[in-house]
Design an enzyme around this catalytic site. Sequence first.
Site, PDB file in Angstrom:
ATOM      1  N   TYR A  59      54.411 104.413  55.273  1.00 19.81           N
ATOM      2  CA  TYR A  59      55.837 104.179  55.526  1.00 19.81           C
ATOM      3  C   TYR A  59      56.427 103.451  54.332  1.00 19.81           C
ATOM      4  O   TYR A  59      55.873 102.439  53.895  1.00 19.81           O
ATOM      5  CB  TYR A  59      56.042 103.340  56.798  1.00 19.81           C
ATOM      6  CG  TYR A  59      56.947 104.063  57.756  1.00 19.81           C
ATOM      7  CD1 TYR A  59      58.273 104.316  57.436  1.00 19.81           C
ATOM      8  CD2 TYR A  59      56.465 104.545  58.978  1.00 19.81           C
ATOM      9  CE1 TYR A  59      59.087 105.016  58.290  1.00 19.81           C
ATOM     10  CE2 TYR A  59      57.277 105.243  59.836  1.00 19.81           C
ATOM     11  CZ  TYR A  59      58.604 105.486  59.490  1.00 19.81           C
ATOM     12  OH  TYR A  59      59.406 106.188  60.337  1.00 19.81           O
ATOM     13  N   GLU A  61      60.256 102.773  53.627  1.00 23.09           N
ATOM     14  CA  GLU A  61      61.724 102.760  53.667  1.00 23.09           C
ATOM     15  C   GLU A  61      62.255 101.964  52.493  1.00 23.09           C
ATOM     16  O   GLU A  61      61.692 100.935  52.114  1.00 23.09           O
ATOM     17  CB  GLU A  61      62.219 102.122  54.966  1.00 23.09           C
ATOM     18  CG  GLU A  61      62.222 103.080  56.149  1.00 23.09           C
ATOM     19  CD  GLU A  61      62.829 102.448  57.391  1.00 23.09           C
ATOM     20  OE1 GLU A  61      63.047 103.180  58.351  1.00 23.09           O
ATOM     21  OE2 GLU A  61      63.074 101.233  57.396  1.00 23.09           O
ATOM     22  N   ASP A 205      75.682 122.665  43.922  1.00 18.67           N
ATOM     23  CA  ASP A 205      74.535 122.851  44.810  1.00 18.67           C
ATOM     24  C   ASP A 205      73.653 123.917  44.169  1.00 18.67           C
ATOM     25  O   ASP A 205      73.799 125.110  44.434  1.00 18.67           O
ATOM     26  CB  ASP A 205      75.000 123.266  46.204  1.00 18.67           C
ATOM     27  CG  ASP A 205      73.834 123.409  47.167  1.00 18.67           C
ATOM     28  OD1 ASP A 205      72.688 123.158  46.742  1.00 18.67           O
ATOM     29  OD2 ASP A 205      74.067 123.776  48.334  1.00 18.67           O
ATOM     30  N   THR A 231      67.018 121.971  45.703  1.00 19.89           N
ATOM     31  CA  THR A 231      65.748 121.952  46.426  1.00 19.89           C
ATOM     32  C   THR A 231      64.636 121.876  45.391  1.00 19.89           C
ATOM     33  O   THR A 231      64.846 122.194  44.216  1.00 19.89           O
ATOM     34  CB  THR A 231      65.537 123.237  47.260  1.00 19.89           C
ATOM     35  OG1 THR A 231      65.585 124.364  46.366  1.00 19.89           O
ATOM     36  CG2 THR A 231      66.603 123.393  48.329  1.00 19.89           C
ATOM     37  N   LYS A 234      62.154 126.086  45.612  1.00 23.07           N
ATOM     38  CA  LYS A 234      62.520 127.479  45.324  1.00 23.07           C
ATOM     39  C   LYS A 234      61.923 127.855  43.964  1.00 23.07           C
ATOM     40  O   LYS A 234      60.718 127.736  43.816  1.00 23.07           O
ATOM     41  CB  LYS A 234      64.037 127.649  45.452  1.00 23.07           C
ATOM     42  CG  LYS A 234      64.470 127.429  46.921  1.00 23.07           C
ATOM     43  CD  LYS A 234      65.946 127.617  47.196  1.00 23.07           C
ATOM     44  CE  LYS A 234      66.247 127.334  48.669  1.00 23.07           C
ATOM     45  NZ  LYS A 234      67.690 127.383  48.987  1.00 23.07           N
ATOM     46  N   ARG A 240      58.377 121.609  49.711  1.00 22.56           N
ATOM     47  CA  ARG A 240      59.672 121.716  50.387  1.00 22.56           C
ATOM     48  C   ARG A 240      60.358 120.372  50.300  1.00 22.56           C
ATOM     49  O   ARG A 240      59.791 119.355  50.708  1.00 22.56           O
ATOM     50  CB  ARG A 240      59.490 122.054  51.861  1.00 22.56           C
ATOM     51  CG  ARG A 240      58.763 123.320  52.143  1.00 22.56           C
ATOM     52  CD  ARG A 240      59.111 123.809  53.521  1.00 22.56           C
ATOM     53  NE  ARG A 240      60.442 124.338  53.511  1.00 22.56           N
ATOM     54  CZ  ARG A 240      60.751 125.539  53.016  1.00 22.56           C
ATOM     55  NH1 ARG A 240      59.832 126.314  52.514  1.00 22.56           N
ATOM     56  NH2 ARG A 240      61.999 125.953  53.010  1.00 22.56           N
TER      57      ARG A 240
END
Length: 412
Positions: A59, A61, A205, A231, A234, A240
């Site tokens: 974790y 954060e 984008d 992304t 791709k 991903r």
Amino acid sequence: MTVIPAPQTDVLRAQDPELAEVLLGELDRQSTTLQLIAAENFSSPAVLAALGSPLANKYAEGYPGTRYHGGCEFADVAERIAVDRAKALFGAEHANVQAHSGSSAVLAAYAALLRPGDTVLALGLPYGGHLTHGSPANFSGRWFDFVGYGVDGETGLVDYEQVRALARSHRPKAIVCGSIAYPRHLDYALFREIADEVGAYLIADAAHPMGLVAGGAAPNPVPYADIVCATTHKVLRGPRGGMILCGGDLAERVDRAVFPFTQGGAQMHTIAAKAVAFGEAATPAFTAYTHQVVVNARVLAHALAGQGLVITTGGTDTHLITADPAPLGVDGRTARGLLAAAGVNLDCCALPHGDVRGLRLGTAAVTTQGMREAEMDRIAALMGTALRTPARAAAVREEVRELTGGFPPYPR
Ligand SMILES: *Cc1c(COP(=O)(O)O)cnc(C)c1O
């Protein structure tokens, strides 16, 4: 078959043969059929190893140096490496590598720059705008007032004069450029000029072409856009995930828009895998890969035209092709099904000329496998056969199996 590091495959097989069977079945499917879905690729065994690493347990954060959890010393190093590599790769002053996906990156970009109710100008959905560019089914269409620009019905090219006219009349707070299906380079300098004229932010984008940008095979939006969303899975060939690039002036707003505004804990295994992918993308081999992706797409588009399909914009500058199979007597949806039955996987999509569904495909994955111009000609011929004579689907499927057998995506 070593797509999953071998020891992990063995562990899974021993503990959960049912699921191991599913994963190996998927590996077999990816290896023996053609992956022409424009958004897909084969990430490397090193990227997959990072994804399957113990950083998945952590974790973390917050951001490196200012985490809300203890024990983040290695997580911090992984994220700093990913950020530094992304900045160097794309020439950006700031990079946020925590966005969980391309859509999350766009959401964070809007959160950084806009307020609910603001007007945004983006490519209309029927012309290849993404869901996050104002679909009523998405937060974007609910919370912002989207105005759509289009492409010329004849040429399929973005109508920049229409963009300018709509910007002048609607005075948007932001202009979005980027598409899920546009096969040509965008003129980022012209978008910047139009945005400046009306005092709008420019959000690029670049989810699809960002991998080409990394290899120098497509123009870089970073010098022109206030925020670039992308992304990492791709053409860029990483895990991903999403990524946001911007100038130093917006760094803090972008970081806070990702965490804590739209996301919680960072996915550290994915961020480590992004770092691995950025490292790969900085190599001469990746540069050569991106240029071959474009050569392959051009050859494939030309060969598909030879099979009778109508290629939108007459060709491509990128990895992406959209085509109308209507001259072969099928629409896009039917064609997708016929091709899937023959072992060729691709999408159908809206086409610019009216209410027509065509095909969308790309060469990122097959090029990673090592296929070149000769294979593109062969793929087009197989597709032509599958579309013209559905009864031969099984025979084409066998030829696809033979073709892909020569280009295994993962070492066996
Ligand atoms: C793929 C894509 C996205 C979304 O990416 P996800 O990771 O699927 O959320 C957003 N915008 C554009 C233009 C895309 O092509």
